[in-house]
Motif scaffolding. Structure first.
Motif, PDB file in Angstrom:
ATOM      1  N   LEU A   4       0.830  -1.205   0.000  1.00 44.07           N
ATOM      2  CA  LEU A   4       0.000   0.000   0.000  1.00 44.07           C
ATOM      3  C   LEU A   4       0.863   1.252   0.000  1.00 44.07           C
ATOM      4  O   LEU A   4       0.626   2.184  -0.777  1.00 44.07           O
ATOM      5  N   THR A   5       1.887   1.266   0.836  1.00 40.18           N
ATOM      6  CA  THR A   5       2.812   2.397   0.888  1.00 40.18           C
ATOM      7  C   THR A   5       3.511   2.568  -0.451  1.00 40.18           C
ATOM      8  O   THR A   5       3.676   3.692  -0.940  1.00 40.18           O
ATOM      9  N   GLY A   6       3.901   1.473  -1.048  1.00 40.78           N
ATOM     10  CA  GLY A   6       4.549   1.521  -2.355  1.00 40.78           C
ATOM     11  C   GLY A   6       3.635   2.097  -3.424  1.00 40.78           C
ATOM     12  O   GLY A   6       4.072   2.899  -4.262  1.00 40.78           O
ATOM     13  N   LEU A   7       2.365   1.694  -3.400  1.00 42.58           N
ATOM     14  CA  LEU A   7       1.402   2.216  -4.365  1.00 42.58           C
ATOM     15  C   LEU A   7       1.216   3.725  -4.205  1.00 42.58           C
ATOM     16  O   LEU A   7       1.166   4.466  -5.189  1.00 42.58           O
ATOM     17  N   VAL A   8       1.121   4.179  -2.966  1.00 43.86           N
ATOM     18  CA  VAL A   8       0.943   5.614  -2.706  1.00 43.86           C
ATOM     19  C   VAL A   8       2.174   6.388  -3.171  1.00 43.86           C
ATOM     20  O   VAL A   8       2.051   7.417  -3.847  1.00 43.86           O
ATOM     21  N   ASN A   9       3.352   5.895  -2.839  1.00 40.17           N
ATOM     22  CA  ASN A   9       4.580   6.577  -3.252  1.00 40.17           C
ATOM     23  C   ASN A   9       4.689   6.641  -4.773  1.00 40.17           C
ATOM     24  O   ASN A   9       5.071   7.675  -5.333  1.00 40.17           O
ATOM     25  N   GLU A  10       4.357   5.548  -5.423  1.00 39.79           N
ATOM     26  CA  GLU A  10       4.407   5.489  -6.884  1.00 39.79           C
ATOM     27  C   GLU A  10       3.412   6.478  -7.490  1.00 39.79           C
ATOM     28  O   GLU A  10       3.747   7.214  -8.422  1.00 39.79           O
ATOM     29  N   ALA A  11       2.204   6.509  -6.951  1.00 37.96           N
ATOM     30  CA  ALA A  11       1.173   7.418  -7.458  1.00 37.96           C
ATOM     31  C   ALA A  11       1.585   8.874  -7.256  1.00 37.96           C
ATOM     32  O   ALA A  11       1.446   9.697  -8.164  1.00 37.96           O
ATOM     33  N   GLU A  12       2.099   9.188  -6.075  1.00 35.52           N
ATOM     34  CA  GLU A  12       2.512  10.569  -5.795  1.00 35.52           C
ATOM     35  C   GLU A  12       3.648  10.996  -6.718  1.00 35.52           C
ATOM     36  O   GLU A  12       3.688  12.151  -7.160  1.00 35.52           O
ATOM     37  N   LYS A  13       4.544  10.085  -7.020  1.00 40.19           N
ATOM     38  CA  LYS A  13       5.652  10.380  -7.937  1.00 40.19           C
ATOM     39  C   LYS A  13       5.114  10.667  -9.338  1.00 40.19           C
ATOM     40  O   LYS A  13       5.513  11.648  -9.979  1.00 40.19           O
ATOM     41  N   LEU A  14       4.196   9.826  -9.803  1.00 38.30           N
ATOM     42  CA  LEU A  14       3.602  10.033 -11.125  1.00 38.30           C
ATOM     43  C   LEU A  14       2.840  11.352 -11.194  1.00 38.30           C
ATOM     44  O   LEU A  14       2.912  12.073 -12.193  1.00 38.30           O
ATOM     45  N   VAL A  15       2.126  11.668 -10.139  1.00 36.63           N
ATOM     46  CA  VAL A  15       1.371  12.925 -10.091  1.00 36.63           C
ATOM     47  C   VAL A  15       2.320  14.111 -10.145  1.00 36.63           C
ATOM     48  O   VAL A  15       2.111  15.058 -10.907  1.00 36.63           O
ATOM     49  N   ALA A  16       3.377  14.068  -9.385  1.00 36.43           N
ATOM     50  CA  ALA A  16       4.333  15.174  -9.349  1.00 36.43           C
ATOM     51  C   ALA A  16       5.014  15.376 -10.701  1.00 36.43           C
ATOM     52  O   ALA A  16       5.347  16.511 -11.071  1.00 36.43           O
ATOM     53  N   GLU A  17       5.215  14.294 -11.431  1.00 40.12           N
ATOM     54  CA  GLU A  17       5.894  14.374 -12.723  1.00 40.12           C
ATOM     55  C   GLU A  17       4.962  14.726 -13.870  1.00 40.12           C
ATOM     56  O   GLU A  17       5.419  15.049 -14.960  1.00 40.12           O
ATOM     57  N   SER A  18       3.659  14.659 -13.648  1.00 37.84           N
ATOM     58  CA  SER A  18       2.716  14.906 -14.733  1.00 37.84           C
ATOM     59  C   SER A  18       2.695  16.384 -15.103  1.00 37.84           C
ATOM     60  O   SER A  18       2.800  17.262 -14.250  1.00 37.84           O
ATOM     61  N   THR A  19       2.569  16.624 -16.398  1.00 37.22           N
ATOM     62  CA  THR A  19       2.572  18.002 -16.897  1.00 37.22           C
ATOM     63  C   THR A  19       1.281  18.354 -17.622  1.00 37.22           C
ATOM     64  O   THR A  19       1.136  19.471 -18.096  1.00 37.22           O
ATOM     65  N   GLU A  20       0.357  17.411 -17.703  1.00 40.28           N
ATOM     66  CA  GLU A  20      -0.906  17.649 -18.402  1.00 40.28           C
ATOM     67  C   GLU A  20      -2.073  17.132 -17.572  1.00 40.28           C
ATOM     68  O   GLU A  20      -1.940  16.144 -16.856  1.00 40.28           O
ATOM     69  N   LEU A  21      -3.211  17.780 -17.714  1.00 36.13           N
ATOM     70  CA  LEU A  21      -4.407  17.361 -16.989  1.00 36.13           C
ATOM     71  C   LEU A  21      -4.861  15.973 -17.431  1.00 36.13           C
ATOM     72  O   LEU A  21      -5.354  15.193 -16.617  1.00 36.13           O
ATOM     73  N   GLN A  22      -4.681  15.651 -18.699  1.00 33.14           N
ATOM     74  CA  GLN A  22      -5.071  14.338 -19.201  1.00 33.14           C
ATOM     75  C   GLN A  22      -4.262  13.246 -18.508  1.00 33.14           C
ATOM     76  O   GLN A  22      -4.792  12.197 -18.162  1.00 33.14           O
ATOM     77  N   ALA A  23      -2.979  13.494 -18.293  1.00 34.21           N
ATOM     78  CA  ALA A  23      -2.130  12.524 -17.602  1.00 34.21           C
ATOM     79  C   ALA A  23      -2.603  12.338 -16.161  1.00 34.21           C
ATOM     80  O   ALA A  23      -2.613  11.216 -15.642  1.00 34.21           O
ATOM     81  N   LEU A  24      -3.008  13.415 -15.519  1.00 33.19           N
ATOM     82  CA  LEU A  24      -3.523  13.325 -14.145  1.00 33.19           C
ATOM     83  C   LEU A  24      -4.781  12.466 -14.096  1.00 33.19           C
ATOM     84  O   LEU A  24      -4.949  11.664 -13.175  1.00 33.19           O
ATOM     85  N   ASP A  25      -5.636  12.633 -15.079  1.00 32.76           N
ATOM     86  CA  ASP A  25      -6.866  11.844 -15.099  1.00 32.76           C
ATOM     87  C   ASP A  25      -6.552  10.366 -15.301  1.00 32.76           C
ATOM     88  O   ASP A  25      -7.189   9.510 -14.688  1.00 32.76           O
ATOM     89  N   ILE A  71      -3.449  14.524  -6.445  1.00 35.23           N
ATOM     90  CA  ILE A  71      -4.003  14.810  -7.774  1.00 35.23           C
ATOM     91  C   ILE A  71      -4.666  16.178  -7.791  1.00 35.23           C
ATOM     92  O   ILE A  71      -4.448  16.975  -8.711  1.00 35.23           O
ATOM     93  N   GLU A  72      -5.475  16.483  -6.781  1.00 33.89           N
ATOM     94  CA  GLU A  72      -6.166  17.773  -6.725  1.00 33.89           C
ATOM     95  C   GLU A  72      -5.175  18.938  -6.644  1.00 33.89           C
ATOM     96  O   GLU A  72      -5.351  19.958  -7.309  1.00 33.89           O
ATOM     97  N   THR A  73      -4.148  18.776  -5.838  1.00 37.33           N
ATOM     98  CA  THR A  73      -3.142  19.824  -5.693  1.00 37.33           C
ATOM     99  C   THR A  73      -2.408  20.069  -7.008  1.00 37.33           C
ATOM    100  O   THR A  73      -2.213  21.211  -7.420  1.00 37.33           O
ATOM    101  N   ARG A  74      -2.023  18.982  -7.666  1.00 39.15           N
ATOM    102  CA  ARG A  74      -1.314  19.099  -8.940  1.00 39.15           C
ATOM    103  C   ARG A  74      -2.224  19.684 -10.012  1.00 39.15           C
ATOM    104  O   ARG A  74      -1.789  20.498 -10.824  1.00 39.15           O
ATOM    105  N   LYS A  75      -3.488  19.294 -10.004  1.00 38.41           N
ATOM    106  CA  LYS A  75      -4.443  19.818 -10.975  1.00 38.41           C
ATOM    107  C   LYS A  75      -4.574  21.325 -10.813  1.00 38.41           C
ATOM    108  O   LYS A  75      -4.581  22.066 -11.791  1.00 38.41           O
ATOM    109  N   GLN A  76      -4.644  21.783  -9.576  1.00 41.79           N
ATOM    110  CA  GLN A  76      -4.737  23.220  -9.310  1.00 41.79           C
ATOM    111  C   GLN A  76      -3.488  23.940  -9.795  1.00 41.79           C
ATOM    112  O   GLN A  76      -3.570  25.006 -10.401  1.00 41.79           O
ATOM    113  N   THR A  77      -2.330  23.342  -9.552  1.00 36.52           N
ATOM    114  CA  THR A  77      -1.066  23.937  -9.996  1.00 36.52           C
ATOM    115  C   THR A  77      -1.016  24.052 -11.510  1.00 36.52           C
ATOM    116  O   THR A  77      -0.617  25.084 -12.053  1.00 36.52           O
ATOM    117  N   LEU A  78      -1.448  23.005 -12.204  1.00 39.46           N
ATOM    118  CA  LEU A  78      -1.440  23.025 -13.663  1.00 39.46           C
ATOM    119  C   LEU A  78      -2.458  24.032 -14.214  1.00 39.46           C
ATOM    120  O   LEU A  78      -2.197  24.706 -15.210  1.00 39.46           O
TER     121      LEU A  78
END
Length: 81
Positions: A4-25, A71-78
């Protein structure tokens, strides 16, 4: 719970690296969607004993909340950029 911790860390990393709203979705669907990785963890609760289930459920809900917040935080930033 390490998974579970690994999944969260992986997801947070992907979210931080995303540069488009479509990628976030896509990340949202991959982790939180109907067949998402964290949703599958919830489905596995039925296999746990009655004593383990409440703590595991709470941990999964917290993990889902962290991913959703990232995801919400990154979406707002983008959107602001």
């Amino acid at each position: 719970m390490d998974e579970l911790t690994g999944l969260v860390n992986e997801a947070e990393k992907l979210v931080a690296e995303s540069t488009e709203l479509q990628a976030l979705d896509q990340i949202r669907v991959q982790y939180l969607g109907k067949k998402g990785l964290l949703t599958e963890q919830m489905k596995a609760l039925g296999k746990l004993s009655d004593e383990e289930r409440p703590a595991a459920g709470q941990a999964i809900n917290q993990a889902k909340g962290k991913v959703q917040q990232a995801i919400e935080t990154r979406k707002q930033t983008l959107n602001d950029a």
